[in-house]
Design an enzyme around this catalytic site. Structure first.
Site, PDB file in Angstrom:
ATOM      1  N   TYR A   1      -9.646   5.665   6.798  1.00 58.33           N
ATOM      2  CA  TYR A   1      -9.921   6.024   8.193  1.00 58.33           C
ATOM      3  C   TYR A   1     -10.985   7.117   8.166  1.00 58.33           C
ATOM      4  CZ  TYR A   1      -5.588   3.609   9.575  1.00 58.33           C
ATOM      5  OH  TYR A   1      -4.597   2.672   9.804  1.00 58.33           O
TER       6      TYR A   1
ATOM      7  N   LYS B   1       0.167   0.204  15.098  1.00 59.68           N
ATOM      8  CA  LYS B   1       1.530   0.132  15.613  1.00 59.68           C
ATOM      9  C   LYS B   1       1.837  -1.067  16.513  1.00 59.68           C
ATOM     10  CE  LYS B   1       3.441   3.426  13.568  1.00 59.68           C
ATOM     11  NZ  LYS B   1       3.299   2.695  12.305  1.00 59.68           N
TER      12      LYS B   1
ATOM     13  N   HIS C   1       0.840  -1.204   0.000  1.00 60.24           N
ATOM     14  CA  HIS C   1       0.000   0.000   0.000  1.00 60.24           C
ATOM     15  C   HIS C   1       0.869   1.245   0.000  1.00 60.24           C
ATOM     16  CE1 HIS C   1      -4.218  -1.549   1.218  1.00 60.24           C
ATOM     17  NE2 HIS C   1      -3.583  -2.413   0.472  1.00 60.24           N
TER      18      HIS C   1
ATOM     19  N   TYR D   1       3.572   6.642  10.229  1.00 60.45           N
ATOM     20  CA  TYR D   1       2.728   5.515   9.806  1.00 60.45           C
ATOM     21  C   TYR D   1       3.573   4.407   9.173  1.00 60.45           C
ATOM     22  CZ  TYR D   1      -1.508   3.125   8.295  1.00 60.45           C
ATOM     23  OH  TYR D   1      -2.506   2.188   8.126  1.00 60.45           O
TER      24      TYR D   1
ATOM     25  N   PRO E   1      -5.292   0.760  18.402  1.00 63.03           N
ATOM     26  CA  PRO E   1      -4.937   0.273  17.061  1.00 63.03           C
ATOM     27  C   PRO E   1      -4.967   1.328  15.957  1.00 63.03           C
ATOM     28  CG  PRO E   1      -7.111  -0.526  17.717  1.00 63.03           C
ATOM     29  CD  PRO E   1      -6.538   0.160  18.904  1.00 63.03           C
TER      30      PRO E   1
HETATM   31  P1  RFL Z   1       0.185 -11.373  21.896  1.00 59.09           P
HETATM   32  O1  RFL Z   1      -0.150 -11.426  20.452  1.00 59.09           O
HETATM   33  O2  RFL Z   1      -0.879 -11.007  22.846  1.00 59.09           O
HETATM   34  O3  RFL Z   1       0.802 -12.786  22.285  1.00 59.09           O
HETATM   35  C1  RFL Z   1       1.051 -13.162  23.625  1.00 59.09           C
HETATM   36  C2  RFL Z   1       0.976 -14.667  23.713  1.00 59.09           C
HETATM   37  O4  RFL Z   1       1.294 -15.069  25.039  1.00 59.09           O
HETATM   38  C3  RFL Z   1       0.367 -16.066  25.465  1.00 59.09           C
HETATM   39  N1  RFL Z   1       0.313 -16.053  26.936  1.00 59.09           N
HETATM   40  C4  RFL Z   1       0.941 -16.964  27.715  1.00 59.09           C
HETATM   41  N2  RFL Z   1       1.682 -18.032  27.402  1.00 59.09           N
HETATM   42  C5  RFL Z   1       2.177 -18.780  28.430  1.00 59.09           C
HETATM   43  N3  RFL Z   1       1.909 -18.509  29.742  1.00 59.09           N
HETATM   44  C6  RFL Z   1       1.171 -17.427  30.092  1.00 59.09           C
HETATM   45  N4  RFL Z   1       0.922 -17.154  31.373  1.00 59.09           N
HETATM   46  C7  RFL Z   1       0.645 -16.617  29.055  1.00 59.09           C
HETATM   47  N5  RFL Z   1      -0.126 -15.482  29.038  1.00 59.09           N
HETATM   48  C8  RFL Z   1      -0.314 -15.172  27.753  1.00 59.09           C
HETATM   49  C9  RFL Z   1      -0.931 -15.664  24.781  1.00 59.09           C
HETATM   50  O5  RFL Z   1      -1.840 -16.758  24.682  1.00 59.09           O
HETATM   51  C10 RFL Z   1      -0.418 -15.186  23.438  1.00 59.09           C
HETATM   52  O6  RFL Z   1      -0.371 -16.235  22.495  1.00 59.09           O
HETATM   53  O7  RFL Z   1       1.399 -10.333  22.155  1.00 59.09           O
HETATM   54  P2  RFL Z   1       2.667 -10.022  21.248  1.00 59.09           P
HETATM   55  O8  RFL Z   1       3.305 -11.271  20.765  1.00 59.09           O
HETATM   56  O9  RFL Z   1       3.475  -9.041  22.009  1.00 59.09           O
HETATM   57  O10 RFL Z   1       2.054  -9.315  19.936  1.00 59.09           O
HETATM   58  C11 RFL Z   1       1.418  -8.076  20.021  1.00 59.09           C
HETATM   59  C12 RFL Z   1       0.334  -7.959  18.953  1.00 59.09           C
HETATM   60  O11 RFL Z   1      -0.493  -9.098  19.011  1.00 59.09           O
HETATM   61  C13 RFL Z   1      -0.528  -6.688  19.122  1.00 59.09           C
HETATM   62  O12 RFL Z   1       0.275  -5.590  19.455  1.00 59.09           O
HETATM   63  C14 RFL Z   1      -1.303  -6.331  17.837  1.00 59.09           C
HETATM   64  O13 RFL Z   1      -2.250  -7.308  17.524  1.00 59.09           O
HETATM   65  C15 RFL Z   1      -2.017  -4.979  17.988  1.00 59.09           C
HETATM   66  N6  RFL Z   1      -2.850  -4.627  16.831  1.00 59.09           N
HETATM   67  C16 RFL Z   1      -2.277  -4.096  15.684  1.00 59.09           C
HETATM   68  N7  RFL Z   1      -0.945  -3.953  15.584  1.00 59.09           N
HETATM   69  C17 RFL Z   1      -0.384  -3.484  14.411  1.00 59.09           C
HETATM   70  O14 RFL Z   1       0.847  -3.351  14.353  1.00 59.09           O
HETATM   71  N8  RFL Z   1      -1.133  -3.173  13.311  1.00 59.09           N
HETATM   72  C18 RFL Z   1      -2.485  -3.301  13.326  1.00 59.09           C
HETATM   73  O15 RFL Z   1      -3.107  -3.074  12.282  1.00 59.09           O
HETATM   74  C19 RFL Z   1      -3.111  -3.755  14.555  1.00 59.09           C
HETATM   75  N9  RFL Z   1      -4.440  -3.915  14.614  1.00 59.09           N
HETATM   76  C20 RFL Z   1      -4.231  -4.804  16.885  1.00 59.09           C
HETATM   77  C21 RFL Z   1      -5.016  -4.421  15.748  1.00 59.09           C
HETATM   78  C22 RFL Z   1      -4.857  -5.334  18.002  1.00 59.09           C
HETATM   79  C23 RFL Z   1      -6.226  -5.490  18.027  1.00 59.09           C
HETATM   80  N10 RFL Z   1      -6.804  -6.054  19.189  1.00 59.09           N
HETATM   81  C24 RFL Z   1      -7.693  -7.136  19.167  1.00 59.09           C
HETATM   82  C25 RFL Z   1      -6.262  -5.714  20.480  1.00 59.09           C
HETATM   83  C26 RFL Z   1      -6.372  -4.554  15.745  1.00 59.09           C
HETATM   84  C27 RFL Z   1      -6.998  -5.069  16.890  1.00 59.09           C
HETATM   85  C28 RFL Z   1      -8.494  -5.146  16.863  1.00 59.09           C
HETATM   86  C1  PHB Z   2      -6.597  -4.029  10.487  1.00 57.75           C
HETATM   87  O1  PHB Z   2      -6.682  -4.307   9.280  1.00 57.75           O
HETATM   88  O2  PHB Z   2      -6.914  -4.856  11.354  1.00 57.75           O
HETATM   89  C2  PHB Z   2      -6.130  -2.680  10.904  1.00 57.75           C
HETATM   90  C3  PHB Z   2      -5.597  -1.829   9.963  1.00 57.75           C
HETATM   91  C4  PHB Z   2      -5.176  -0.564  10.349  1.00 57.75           C
HETATM   92  C5  PHB Z   2      -5.288  -0.169  11.658  1.00 57.75           C
HETATM   93  C6  PHB Z   2      -5.797  -1.043  12.605  1.00 57.75           C
HETATM   94  C7  PHB Z   2      -6.230  -2.310  12.223  1.00 57.75           C
HETATM   95  O3  PHB Z   2      -4.897   1.086  12.023  1.00 57.75           O
END
Ligand code: RFL
Ligand code: PHB
Length: 389
Positions: free
Chosen positions: A200, A296, A72, A384, A292
């Protein structure tokens, strides 16, 4: 059992760290409390910075991402009935890649299996002890048996609700938090996205985001109230509300379909400092959360892991701990900039409950300034696509 680095958590942070350390010849064991299918079932991030893409290449996991990821070159912001494009490529020379976190996780899991490196799923009740000694221990339970790992270092990659940060004495940690008065209701649907780029939307009824996972799979989000439940939102209600928040052109291209996933995520900013206690190092969501809006979270997890993997490799190469000692400061400098950017995007694009007239005017002025100033757009674009590391 003995290993060099025990990694708690098989999200993107833990898996990527495991892979980079494996390639540096460092032994690891990953403990994950959930099953493999559960981890792969979580729908989360979608946008990868160029630095994250390069790191996944460095980890030897980039081939499918390079084939299937969508490059993108810009994003759009809709406000006041018009859409404005931020040309990321022209402003920074860089692009982002749309490739879902689920796919990143799958690629990393496969690489670990191919490498024959150990990963224990459904490892329950993990407990870390002896953190301040040269021989930390991690105990866990699996299939009613107790296990103990002795290691040199523990990497806490277990997300916001994990046990790693909680194992650090309260007085050794400083936390900073902002909770936002709304959440994101997300829906995944097997229909082509309504536009080629992410949109957005700041609308009087609330924020919306049109995103995607592929040419045939779309991801949409709506700002919702914190007291709302997924069960309050039938698919029909979701599509009706999304249509209301879109401009007529976007509305024309929206393809409705049955949701294949629907969930609500609260929005918060959170940082725990320092990202280390003794020989326990925190990375990713275990140490910080961002809303989100700036895409980041996953990318910050990747930059933490880049710093931490290099520091551990340096420690095992030279036996100097200088790089490890520098990890918290290096990681936190980048973390705070992403926290600021995510807060700013959130502030600018959402409708807050009971805003004053002043708040509304400032928000409109912020957006109008952005649309009229190439310099303001460059600042958004630079953040970004990801600050360097
Ligand atoms: P995770 O992915 O939460 O993984 C942690 C893992 O640890 C396990 N765990 C344990 N394991 C053993 N013993 C324990 N006591 C434990 N406790 C927990 C869990 O089961 C899990 O498997 O953290 P990690 O690896 O640091 O990764 C971080 C990312 O997942 C998170 O920052 C992103 O998903 C945030 N996020 C986005 N980030 C982006 O860079 N770009 C995006 O577009 C974006 N969109 C989003 C998002 C997060 C969202 N939600 C649901 C919070 C969109 C959404 C809706
Ligand atoms: C997504 O596709 O899940 C997404 C994309 C951009 C964002 C957050 C989430 O800023």
């Amino acid at each position: 059992m003995r290993t060099q680095v025990a990694i708690i958590g098989a999200g993107p942070s833990g898996l990527l760290l495991g892979q980079l350390l494996h390639r540096a010849g460092i032994e690891t064991i990953i403990l994950e409390q959930r099953s493999k299918d559960y981890v792969l079932g979580r729908i989360r991030a979608g946008v990868l910075e160029q630095g994250t893409v390069e790191l996944l290449d460095e980890a030897g996991c980039g081939s499918r991402m390079r084939q299937e990821g969508l490059v993108h070159e810009g994003i759009e912001i809709a406000f006041g009935g018009a859409r404005h494009r931020i040309d990321l490529k022209a402003l920074t020379g860089k692009t982002v890649l749309v490739y879902g976190q689920t796919e990143v996780t799958r690629d990393l899991m496969e690489a670990r299996e191919t490498a024959g490196a150990p990963i224990v799923y459904e490892a329950l009740s993990a407990r870390i002890s002896d953190i301040e000694t040269g021989h930390p221990r991690v105990r866990y339970r699996k299939d009613d048996a107790e296990y103990e790992i002795e290691c040199d270092y523990v990497a806490g990659c277990d997300g916001f609700h994990g046990i790693s940060r909680q194992s650090i004495p309260e007085q050794a940690l400083r936390t900073y938090e902002r909770v936002y008065p709304f959440g994101w209701l997300g829906i995944l649907v097997d229909k082509p996205p309504l536009a080629d780029e992410l949109i957005y939307v700041n609308h009087p009824r609330g924020f919306a985001l049109c995103s995607m996972r592929s040419a045939t799979r779309s991801r949409y989000y709506l700002q919702c109230r914190l007291d709302e439940q997924v069960s309050d939102w039938s698919d029909e209600r979701f599509w009706d509300e999304l249509e209301r928040r879109l401009d007529p052109e976007a509305r024309k291209w929206l393809q409705r379909g049955p949701s294949i996933e629907k969930s609500i995520a609260p929005l918060r900013s959170f940082v725990a400092e320092p990202m280390r206690f003794g020989n326990l190092f925190l990375a990713g969501d275990a140490a910080h959360i961002v809303p989100p809006t700036g895409a980041k979270g996953l990318n910050l997890a990747a930059s933490d892991v880049a710093y931490l993997s290099r520091a551990l490799a340096s420690r095992y190469r030279s036996s100097s701990t200088a790089e490890l000692d520098a990890y918290p400061q290096r990681a936190l400098a980048r973390v705070w900039k992403a926290v600021r950017f995510s807060w700013w995007m959130t502030q600018m694009l959402h409708r807050f409950p009971e805003p004053s007239g002043f708040d509304e005017r400032i928000q409109a002025a912020e957006l109008e300034y952005l649309f009229s100033s190439k310099l303001a757009q460059a600042a958004l674009a630079e953040n970004y696509v990801g600050l360097p590391y």
